[in-house]
Design an enzyme around this catalytic site. Structure first.
Site, PDB file in Angstrom:
ATOM      1  N   LEU A  91       5.932   2.528   1.669  1.00 37.86           N
ATOM      2  CA  LEU A  91       5.146   1.394   1.179  1.00 37.86           C
ATOM      3  C   LEU A  91       4.789   0.540   2.382  1.00 37.86           C
ATOM      4  O   LEU A  91       5.691   0.056   3.085  1.00 37.86           O
ATOM      5  CB  LEU A  91       5.910   0.533   0.167  1.00 37.86           C
ATOM      6  N   GLU A  92       3.507   0.370   2.662  1.00 42.54           N
ATOM      7  CA  GLU A  92       3.084  -0.516   3.750  1.00 42.54           C
ATOM      8  C   GLU A  92       2.936  -1.927   3.198  1.00 42.54           C
ATOM      9  O   GLU A  92       2.102  -2.178   2.324  1.00 42.54           O
ATOM     10  CB  GLU A  92       1.759  -0.034   4.341  1.00 42.54           C
ATOM     11  N   LEU A  93       3.753  -2.848   3.709  1.00 48.30           N
ATOM     12  CA  LEU A  93       3.679  -4.247   3.299  1.00 48.30           C
ATOM     13  C   LEU A  93       2.791  -4.975   4.292  1.00 48.30           C
ATOM     14  O   LEU A  93       3.168  -5.155   5.451  1.00 48.30           O
ATOM     15  CB  LEU A  93       5.083  -4.875   3.270  1.00 48.30           C
TER      16      LEU A  93
ATOM     17  N   HIS B 287       0.836  -1.205   0.000  1.00 47.20           N
ATOM     18  CA  HIS B 287       0.000   0.000   0.000  1.00 47.20           C
ATOM     19  C   HIS B 287       0.868   1.250   0.000  1.00 47.20           C
ATOM     20  O   HIS B 287       1.637   1.479   0.929  1.00 47.20           O
ATOM     21  CB  HIS B 287      -0.918  -0.010   1.230  1.00 47.20           C
TER      22      HIS B 287
END
Length: 318
Positions: A150-152, A139
């Site tokens: 970036l959210e993993l 995300h």
């Protein structure tokens, strides 16, 4: 490990705002002899992509050559040879479930499968996949061609190898991939941002402050502060030698008073007319290009200062 950098094939599914922003980023970072493919279902996809992609680069700069950009006309052609497949399609669970089930049929067995959804968990998207360990939410914070985060967000089934390979990819490109350890509504960045938005709406609706005045408060206080240090680090510093514990010892009652008095607003409660009207009157149509230009400059300064800190204290980066 990731495929050799000398040849990298990335496929983007969806050419909306987020998809094209990712395309701009990838085109700026592709190794030589690599390719970017975009698949989008709109009838005029190729013309639309080529007309709009240039808008994601600064006006006074030359965008990377897009001669190697390929526009696929079928999903199997788009994904069959890709090392990375990243979707930025509609926020619709059924569409995403159908998409990943179809992608899985045609993709390479070791291809990374990423969804840039704003809120649909990987565990739900992967329901129709045969191998649920492959899917990972990646995300971005909009716009991803500029913002580093970036959210993993893995599902309970996502493999550690997929997470690690994804982290390696983004770190090599000077991005900030953060592993979110549990699926949660809206992930983390949006939850934090929306909590502030909720209180902002409450204060405007209650007549405490206007839309423009509230933005001025954020832009001249916590906005620049949080660009340098997040809330924990900021308030840890605010407590002096005693740190965060000292901060709460000093003004914990005030903090609790604000928490207890926090606004409980909901979409549809009736505040919309007032707040939306003030936003239109204050800003009209926001100049996004100006926002992006200033954001780039801010991030450049932060990166420069972090580099100076590392040079002055090499052990701090270890």
């Amino acid at each position: 490990m990731m495929e050799p950098e000398k040849e990298l094939r990335i496929t983007l599914i969806g050419a909306g705002t987020i998809g094209l922003s990712f395309a701009a980023f990838h085109l700026s970072h592709l190794p030589a002899s690599s390719h970017l493919t975009i698949y989008d279902t709109r009838p005029n996809a190729e013309q639309y992509i080529r007309d709009n992609l240039q808008n994601f680069y600064p006006k006074n700069s030359s965008p990377p050559s897009i001669t190697d950009l390929q526009i696929a006309t079928t999903l199997p052609d788009a994904v069959s040879n890709a090392h990375i497949i990243q979707e930025s399609g509609p926020e619709n669970l059924q569409i995403k479930q159908d998409l990943w089930a179809e992608v899985e049929k045609h993709a390479k067995k070791d291809a990374l499968l990423w969804s840039s959804t704003s809120g649909i968990p990987a565990s739900q998207q992967a329901q129709r996949m045969q191998n649920k360990t492959r899917l990972l939410v990646v995300h971005p914070y909009n716009p991803p061609h500029i913002m580093p985060l970036l959210e993993l967000v893995p599902s309970p089934s996502t493999s550690e190898e997929v997470i690690q390979r994804t982290q390696d990819f983004w770190r090599a490109r000077n991005r900030v991939p953060i592993h979110i350890h549990q699926e949660t509504t809206g992930f983390v960045a949006n939850r934090l941002a929306f909590a502030l938005l909720r209180e902002a709406i409450h204060l405007v609706d209650a007549g405490v402050v206007s839309v423009a005045e509230l933005d001025g408060i954020v832009e001249s206080s916590m906005g620049p502060r949080w660009a340098v240090a997040g809330p924990f680090k900021s308030y840890h510093a605010g407590g002096g030698p005693a740190g965060l514990e000292g901060f709460f010892k000093n003004i914990g009652e005030t903090v609790q008073g604000c928490w207890s008095d926090a606004g409980n607003v909901n979409v549809g409660d009736g505040w919309e007319g007032k707040v939306f009207r003030q936003a239109r009157e204050a800003y009209g149509t926001v100049d996004v290009a100006e926002r992006d230009r200033i954001t780039r400059r801010l991030l450049d300064v932060l990166e420069e200062e972090k580099g100076r800190k590392t040079l002055a204290n090499p052990s701090a980066s270890q």
